[in-house]
Design a protein around this motif. Structure first.
Motif, PDB file in Angstrom:
ATOM      1  N   SER A   6       1.031  -1.248   0.235  1.00 11.39           N
ATOM      2  CA  SER A   6       0.126  -0.510  -0.540  1.00 11.39           C
ATOM      3  C   SER A   6       0.830   1.383  -0.129  1.00 11.39           C
ATOM      4  O   SER A   6       0.827   1.890  -0.424  1.00 11.39           O
ATOM      5  CB  SER A   6      -1.040  -0.137   1.537  1.00 11.39           C
ATOM      6  OG  SER A   6      -1.694   1.018   1.250  1.00 11.39           O
ATOM      7  N   LEU A   7       2.156   1.631   0.426  1.00 13.11           N
ATOM      8  CA  LEU A   7       3.193   2.424   0.978  1.00 13.11           C
ATOM      9  C   LEU A   7       3.825   2.358  -0.362  1.00 13.11           C
ATOM     10  O   LEU A   7       3.611   3.683  -0.486  1.00 13.11           O
ATOM     11  CB  LEU A   7       3.738   2.121   1.916  1.00 13.11           C
ATOM     12  CG  LEU A   7       4.300   3.442   2.396  1.00 13.11           C
ATOM     13  CD1 LEU A   7       3.923   4.453   2.705  1.00 13.11           C
ATOM     14  CD2 LEU A   7       5.745   3.110   3.593  1.00 13.11           C
ATOM     15  N   ASN A   8       4.202   1.327  -1.195  1.00 12.87           N
ATOM     16  CA  ASN A   8       5.172   2.042  -2.511  1.00 12.87           C
ATOM     17  C   ASN A   8       3.386   2.103  -3.374  1.00 12.87           C
ATOM     18  O   ASN A   8       4.204   3.056  -4.064  1.00 12.87           O
ATOM     19  CB  ASN A   8       5.188   0.517  -2.716  1.00 12.87           C
ATOM     20  CG  ASN A   8       6.352   0.382  -3.197  1.00 12.87           C
ATOM     21  OD1 ASN A   8       7.867   1.148  -3.408  1.00 12.87           O
ATOM     22  ND2 ASN A   8       6.295   0.296  -5.377  1.00 12.87           N
ATOM     23  N   LEU A   9       2.544   1.386  -3.267  1.00 11.07           N
ATOM     24  CA  LEU A   9       1.653   2.442  -4.392  1.00 11.07           C
ATOM     25  C   LEU A   9       1.153   4.008  -4.616  1.00 11.07           C
ATOM     26  O   LEU A   9       0.966   4.493  -5.629  1.00 11.07           O
ATOM     27  CB  LEU A   9       0.031   1.413  -4.330  1.00 11.07           C
ATOM     28  CG  LEU A   9       0.178  -0.012  -4.863  1.00 11.07           C
ATOM     29  CD1 LEU A   9      -1.049  -1.037  -4.408  1.00 11.07           C
ATOM     30  CD2 LEU A   9       0.813  -0.192  -6.503  1.00 11.07           C
ATOM     31  N   SER A  10       1.565   4.442  -3.331  1.00  6.83           N
ATOM     32  CA  SER A  10       0.631   5.596  -3.048  1.00  6.83           C
ATOM     33  C   SER A  10       2.042   6.475  -3.839  1.00  6.83           C
ATOM     34  O   SER A  10       1.614   7.801  -3.857  1.00  6.83           O
ATOM     35  CB  SER A  10       0.318   5.731  -1.155  1.00  6.83           C
ATOM     36  OG  SER A  10      -0.809   4.098  -0.932  1.00  6.83           O
ATOM     37  N   GLN A  11       3.202   5.838  -2.567  1.00  7.59           N
ATOM     38  CA  GLN A  11       3.986   6.562  -3.110  1.00  7.59           C
ATOM     39  C   GLN A  11       4.707   6.722  -4.383  1.00  7.59           C
ATOM     40  O   GLN A  11       4.925   7.612  -5.074  1.00  7.59           O
ATOM     41  CB  GLN A  11       5.510   6.421  -2.007  1.00  7.59           C
ATOM     42  CG  GLN A  11       4.821   7.295  -0.739  1.00  7.59           C
ATOM     43  CD  GLN A  11       5.450   6.967   0.581  1.00  7.59           C
ATOM     44  OE1 GLN A  11       6.646   6.687  -0.032  1.00  7.59           O
ATOM     45  NE2 GLN A  11       5.496   7.330   1.810  1.00  7.59           N
ATOM     46  N   GLY A  40       3.812   4.089  -6.905  1.00  7.88           N
ATOM     47  CA  GLY A  40       3.002   3.817  -7.377  1.00  7.88           C
ATOM     48  C   GLY A  40       3.182   2.962  -8.523  1.00  7.88           C
ATOM     49  O   GLY A  40       2.505   2.569  -9.370  1.00  7.88           O
ATOM     50  N   ASN A  41       4.038   2.170  -8.413  1.00 10.17           N
ATOM     51  CA  ASN A  41       4.363  -0.174  -8.934  1.00 10.17           C
ATOM     52  C   ASN A  41       4.306  -0.209  -7.622  1.00 10.17           C
ATOM     53  O   ASN A  41       4.637  -0.137  -6.093  1.00 10.17           O
ATOM     54  CB  ASN A  41       5.067   0.171  -9.574  1.00 10.17           C
ATOM     55  CG  ASN A  41       7.301   0.439  -9.046  1.00 10.17           C
ATOM     56  OD1 ASN A  41       7.347   0.099  -8.333  1.00 10.17           O
ATOM     57  ND2 ASN A  41       7.568   1.922  -8.742  1.00 10.17           N
ATOM     58  N   TRP A  42       4.225  -2.319  -7.729  1.00  4.64           N
ATOM     59  CA  TRP A  42       4.468  -2.983  -6.645  1.00  4.64           C
ATOM     60  C   TRP A  42       5.819  -3.494  -6.262  1.00  4.64           C
ATOM     61  O   TRP A  42       6.169  -4.489  -6.011  1.00  4.64           O
ATOM     62  CB  TRP A  42       3.827  -4.333  -7.195  1.00  4.64           C
ATOM     63  CG  TRP A  42       4.187  -4.768  -8.543  1.00  4.64           C
ATOM     64  CD1 TRP A  42       3.088  -4.158  -9.934  1.00  4.64           C
ATOM     65  CD2 TRP A  42       4.367  -5.726  -8.840  1.00  4.64           C
ATOM     66  NE1 TRP A  42       3.420  -5.052 -11.049  1.00  4.64           N
ATOM     67  CE2 TRP A  42       4.897  -5.824 -10.314  1.00  4.64           C
ATOM     68  CE3 TRP A  42       5.615  -6.725  -8.597  1.00  4.64           C
ATOM     69  CZ2 TRP A  42       5.219  -6.952 -11.382  1.00  4.64           C
ATOM     70  CZ3 TRP A  42       6.006  -7.450  -8.502  1.00  4.64           C
ATOM     71  CH2 TRP A  42       6.162  -7.218 -10.464  1.00  4.64           C
ATOM     72  N   ARG A  43       7.015  -3.396  -7.497  1.00  3.32           N
ATOM     73  CA  ARG A  43       8.227  -3.545  -7.870  1.00  3.32           C
ATOM     74  C   ARG A  43       8.560  -3.314  -6.363  1.00  3.32           C
ATOM     75  O   ARG A  43       9.265  -4.255  -5.725  1.00  3.32           O
ATOM     76  CB  ARG A  43       8.873  -3.489  -8.780  1.00  3.32           C
ATOM     77  CG  ARG A  43       7.755  -3.519 -10.505  1.00  3.32           C
ATOM     78  CD  ARG A  43       8.731  -3.690 -11.695  1.00  3.32           C
ATOM     79  NE  ARG A  43       8.019  -3.847 -12.936  1.00  3.32           N
ATOM     80  CZ  ARG A  43       8.013  -5.632 -13.659  1.00  3.32           C
ATOM     81  NH1 ARG A  43       8.470  -6.329 -12.710  1.00  3.32           N
ATOM     82  NH2 ARG A  43       6.464  -5.598 -14.142  1.00  3.32           N
ATOM     83  N   GLY A  44       8.946  -1.815  -6.313  1.00  8.39           N
ATOM     84  CA  GLY A  44       9.641  -1.462  -4.699  1.00  8.39           C
ATOM     85  C   GLY A  44       9.229  -2.574  -3.702  1.00  8.39           C
ATOM     86  O   GLY A  44       9.870  -2.020  -3.255  1.00  8.39           O
ATOM     87  N   ALA A  45       7.807  -2.640  -3.284  1.00  9.19           N
ATOM     88  CA  ALA A  45       7.422  -3.537  -2.256  1.00  9.19           C
ATOM     89  C   ALA A  45       8.173  -5.135  -2.732  1.00  9.19           C
ATOM     90  O   ALA A  45       8.313  -4.730  -1.374  1.00  9.19           O
ATOM     91  CB  ALA A  45       6.517  -3.303  -2.042  1.00  9.19           C
ATOM     92  N   TYR A  46       7.944  -5.073  -3.689  1.00 10.08           N
ATOM     93  CA  TYR A  46       8.909  -6.992  -3.609  1.00 10.08           C
ATOM     94  C   TYR A  46      10.456  -6.869  -3.185  1.00 10.08           C
ATOM     95  O   TYR A  46      10.646  -7.251  -3.006  1.00 10.08           O
ATOM     96  CB  TYR A  46       8.763  -7.247  -4.900  1.00 10.08           C
ATOM     97  CG  TYR A  46       7.248  -7.871  -5.059  1.00 10.08           C
ATOM     98  CD1 TYR A  46       7.284  -9.945  -4.800  1.00 10.08           C
ATOM     99  CD2 TYR A  46       5.591  -7.984  -4.437  1.00 10.08           C
ATOM    100  CE1 TYR A  46       6.127 -10.871  -5.065  1.00 10.08           C
ATOM    101  CE2 TYR A  46       4.567  -8.683  -5.170  1.00 10.08           C
ATOM    102  CZ  TYR A  46       4.775  -9.823  -4.712  1.00 10.08           C
ATOM    103  OH  TYR A  46       3.839 -10.834  -4.998  1.00 10.08           O
ATOM    104  N   PRO A  97      -4.473   1.224  -3.376  1.00 13.13           N
ATOM    105  CA  PRO A  97      -3.295   1.143  -2.650  1.00 13.13           C
ATOM    106  C   PRO A  97      -4.621   1.335  -1.013  1.00 13.13           C
ATOM    107  O   PRO A  97      -4.229   0.320   0.031  1.00 13.13           O
ATOM    108  CB  PRO A  97      -3.181   2.902  -2.139  1.00 13.13           C
ATOM    109  CG  PRO A  97      -2.521   2.998  -3.927  1.00 13.13           C
ATOM    110  CD  PRO A  97      -4.042   2.906  -4.086  1.00 13.13           C
ATOM    111  N   ASP A  98      -5.740   1.687  -1.158  1.00 15.93           N
ATOM    112  CA  ASP A  98      -6.750   1.900   0.079  1.00 15.93           C
ATOM    113  C   ASP A  98      -6.960  -0.123  -0.166  1.00 15.93           C
ATOM    114  O   ASP A  98      -7.414  -0.517   1.284  1.00 15.93           O
ATOM    115  CB  ASP A  98      -8.174   2.250  -0.362  1.00 15.93           C
ATOM    116  CG  ASP A  98      -7.910   3.646  -0.344  1.00 15.93           C
ATOM    117  OD1 ASP A  98      -6.483   4.542   0.837  1.00 15.93           O
ATOM    118  OD2 ASP A  98      -8.234   4.891  -1.130  1.00 15.93           O
TER     119      ASP A  98
END
Length: 284
Positions: free
Chosen positions: A145-150, A152-158, A244-245
């Motif tokens: 959620s944090l990564n999508l909000s800031q 805008g993608n999922w790769r950074g979270a992984y 993100p929500d």
């Protein structure tokens, strides 16, 4: 030393929970980027589950041969590599391929550490173990959620979660000499072939109460993972939630599970008696 190993195992179980809640939470974004239909998440999840089952069934033989420390360290390393590989995925086939090491690693960690706790600690620690799994399962969607909000993608979270997994695997590798000492008392136990050790697992169903525990565990897992896998997609596709929500909502779902387990374990009237390993391995 017993306290050190308990803390280390709790940390490892937090890391085990990190990837378990990622697929469903990030899937509304992943599938659009990879051009995959909604139902592909089910195929990837089944791939992870089958690998987890195979790994769990063979874990007794593997840990008896190589020791709990080595198996756990290598398994966490496998999950770290799988998350890293997933973060660079540009096709659904590569993403599915990464599900193989993720499933094999998760199954070995789960079985090896459940068995270690059952052999060396009081039953209440089994419940605390799975409470800490919930901490990891909450952190995963929160980071998504944090990564999508800031970003805008999922790769950074992984990628971030793979770094955490690599750090835990490094901690486990550094502690291997201590694990070797701790595993010494079991070194003299007879070790059969892989097939014979596998057969012992199926023999457990003869123990009274095991079948009932397995059915209960199946129903619990079906409920938990149905919501975890499809919850974010349902919220975005049918309820108009921003991605993100939706990820935050799933994080709160896992937080609820964790809080429930915490009060279950910490309550004076809670779980205190003897329990079978099969029931303890996930139902509490």
């Amino acid at each position: 030393m017993a306290t050190f190993f308990l803390i280390l195992i709790y940390i490892t179980f937090i890391s085990l929970g990190l990837p378990d809640s990622l697929l469903g939470t990030a899937w509304p974004v992943i599938r659009l980027e990879l051009g995959a239909p909604l139902e592909t998440a089910g195929i990837i999840f089944i791939t992870i589950s089958v690998c987890t089952i195979i790994s769990s069934l063979g874990c007794s033989w593997v840990t008896g041969r190589f020791g709990t420390g080595k198996v756990t360290a290598l398994s966490v390393l496998l999950t770290a590599a799988a998350l890293l590989g997933s973060s660079f995925s540009h096709s659904v086939w590569w993403f599915t391929l990464m599900a193989l090491p993720l499933g094999f690693g998760a199954g070995a960690i789960d079985s090896a550490l459940n068995n270690y706790i059952a052999l060396h600690y009081a039953p209440r620690h089994m419940s605390w173990l799975h409470c800490f799994w919930g901490v990891g399962a909450f952190i995963g969607p929160f980071i998504i959620s944090l990564n999508l909000s800031q970003a805008g993608n999922w790769r950074g979270a992984y990628l971030a979660l793979s770094v955490i997994q690599f750090a835990v695997s490094l901690l486990l590798i550094v502690s291997l000499p201590l694990w070797k000492i701790q595993d010494k008392p079991r070194a003299a136990e007879p070790q059969g072939s892989f097939v014979s050790e596998l057969g012992k697992n199926f023999g457990l169903v003869k123990i009274p109460g095991v079948i009932e525990a397995m059915i209960t565990f199946f129903v619990y897992c079906a409920t938990e993972y149905t919501l975890g896998l499809w919850g974010a997609s349902f919220l975005t596709e049918n309820r108009g939630f921003a991605k993100p929500d939706a990820a935050s909502a799933i994080a709160l779902y896992y937080l609820g599970i964790t809080v429930g387990r915490f009060f279950r374990v910490s309550s004076p009237s809670g779980f205190r008696g003897r329990i079978s390993y099969a029931a303890a391995s996930g139902s509490f």
